[in-house]
Design a protein around this motif. Structure first.
Motif, short mmCIF file in Angstrom:
data_model
loop_
_atom_site.label_atom_id
_atom_site.label_comp_id
_atom_site.label_asym_id
_atom_site.label_seq_id
_atom_site.Cartn_x
_atom_site.Cartn_y
_atom_site.Cartn_z
N MET A 1 0.85 -1.19 0.00
CA MET A 1 0.00 0.00 0.00
C MET A 1 0.88 1.24 0.00
SD MET A 1 -2.93 1.05 2.76
CE MET A 1 -3.88 2.55 2.54
N GLN A 2 0.55 2.23 -0.84
CA GLN A 2 1.36 3.43 -0.96
C GLN A 2 0.48 4.67 -0.89
OE1 GLN A 2 3.49 3.02 -4.64
NE2 GLN A 2 4.91 1.53 -3.80
N ASP A 3 1.01 5.73 -0.28
CA ASP A 3 0.32 7.01 -0.20
C ASP A 3 1.26 8.09 -0.70
OD1 ASP A 3 -1.93 5.86 1.20
OD2 ASP A 3 -0.63 5.80 2.96
N SER A 4 0.77 8.96 -1.58
CA SER A 4 1.59 10.07 -2.04
C SER A 4 1.70 11.11 -0.93
CB SER A 4 0.97 10.70 -3.29
OG SER A 4 0.98 9.79 -4.36
N LEU A 33 9.71 15.77 -0.56
CA LEU A 33 8.52 14.99 -0.24
C LEU A 33 7.59 14.82 -1.43
CD1 LEU A 33 7.54 16.20 3.34
CD2 LEU A 33 8.31 13.93 2.65
N ALA A 34 7.62 15.79 -2.34
CA ALA A 34 6.76 15.70 -3.52
C ALA A 34 7.12 14.50 -4.38
CB ALA A 34 6.86 16.99 -4.33
N ARG A 35 8.34 13.97 -4.20
CA ARG A 35 8.79 12.84 -5.01
C ARG A 35 8.84 11.55 -4.20
NH1 ARG A 35 13.49 15.39 -8.84
NH2 ARG A 35 12.81 13.65 -10.14
N ALA A 36 8.25 11.59 -3.01
CA ALA A 36 8.29 10.43 -2.11
C ALA A 36 6.91 9.82 -1.93
CB ALA A 36 8.86 10.84 -0.76
N GLN A 37 6.89 8.60 -1.42
CA GLN A 37 5.65 7.91 -1.10
C GLN A 37 5.78 7.22 0.24
OE1 GLN A 37 5.18 5.31 -4.57
NE2 GLN A 37 3.40 6.52 -5.19
N MET A 38 4.67 7.12 0.97
CA MET A 38 4.63 6.34 2.19
C MET A 38 4.21 4.92 1.83
SD MET A 38 5.37 7.35 5.32
CE MET A 38 4.68 8.93 5.82
N ILE A 59 13.31 5.58 4.30
CA ILE A 59 13.42 6.06 5.68
C ILE A 59 12.39 5.28 6.48
CG2 ILE A 59 13.30 8.02 7.24
CD1 ILE A 59 13.88 9.85 4.90
N LEU A 60 12.84 4.66 7.56
CA LEU A 60 11.97 3.84 8.39
C LEU A 60 11.18 4.73 9.34
CD1 LEU A 60 11.04 1.03 9.20
CD2 LEU A 60 13.07 0.84 10.65
N SER A 112 9.52 6.18 1.00
CA SER A 112 10.30 5.69 -0.13
C SER A 112 10.48 6.79 -1.16
CB SER A 112 9.57 4.50 -0.76
OG SER A 112 10.23 4.06 -1.94
N MET A 113 11.72 6.96 -1.62
CA MET A 113 12.03 8.01 -2.59
C MET A 113 12.87 7.43 -3.72
SD MET A 113 13.95 11.62 -1.84
CE MET A 113 12.80 11.87 -0.49
#
Length: 245
Positions: A1-4, A33-38, A59-60, A112-113
């Protein structure tokens, strides 16, 4: 599962307190952050495999992760990561394959980036590049401590040094902490058997470091440090944004 992610309203204040972001201007932090996802992963999930391209930096945010070298049915623990640790950074910056696998020891939440995006941002911003260099320096120092422990300390001394650093890096107070990973993974990380770990903990309890279940308590720090031959140079790298053990 991913969140922008797009900023504090979705990422949460915790992201902006991470070492990678805390020294950056809001503009730079939001650009990263604009290029990362949770990303959420279950316990025992393999986050990446040895030899795979390092196309993401992680990043954990929650949970525990182990870097390990898998070899058939056995594995060799390399490093234990906790909340706030950045991993896959060195391989991603140099565009090299992973030297280890990464396994979730609990359900985890990761930021995640894409590695390419991080390299681009570092080339554009001296502030981001400096923050990455500081993190890599902390990781190099942590790896050097591991080598010193393996080559210069007995098994019991390695166990004592590990648990003192855990208390310093993650403890709820100056003399207490909770072990959030199985003791079998601690033994694997230290290069000893579970039986040797148990014997070492018995010895350390007599010196002033008591581990009962997941609870760690230091009753005589000076005695434990003397037994483990630790000096003022043997602390951790939490001040550099590295909490890995």
């Amino acid at each position: 599962m991913q969140d922008s992610l797009s900023g504090p309203s979705t990422a949460g204040d915790a992201v902006f307190r991470l070492p990678l972001f805390s020294d950056l201007t809001p503009e730079l932090a939001n650009r990263l952050l604009a290029r990362a996802q949770m990303v959420r992963r279950r316990k025992d999930a393999i986050l990446f495999a040895e030899g795979a391209p390092a196309d993401q930096v992680f990043i954990l945010m929650r949970g525990s992760v182990e870097l390990t070298k898998l070899d058939g049915g056995s594995d060799c623990g390399v490093m234990l990561l906790s909340r706030g640790d950045i991993f896959s950074l060195g391989a991603a910056i140099s565009d090299e394959p992973h030297l280890t696998s990464a396994r979730a020891l609990s359900p985890v939440i990761l930021l995640s980036m894409p590695a390419e995006a991080l390299r681009e941002e570092a080339s554009r911003s001296p502030a981001i590049a400096l923050r990455l260099l500081i993190t890599l320096s902390g990781q190099w120092r942590t790896a050097t401590r591991h080598i010193i422990d393996l080559k210069c300390r007995t098994a019991a001394q390695r166990v004592g040094a590990f648990f003192l650093r855990l208390v310093d890096n993650r403890g709820e107070s100056a003399d207490r902490a909770e072990l959030l990973v199985p003791k079998s993974r601690v033994a694997a990380r230290l290069g000893i058997s579970p039986e040797t770990l148990s014997r070492s903990l018995h010895t350390l309890a007599e010196k002033g470091l008591v581990v009962r279940g997941p609870q760690i308590r230091v009753t005589d720090r000076a005695a434990v440090e003397h037994f483990c031959a630790l000096t003022e140079l043997d602390g951790g790298e939490a001040h550099l944004g590295v909490r890995a053990l």
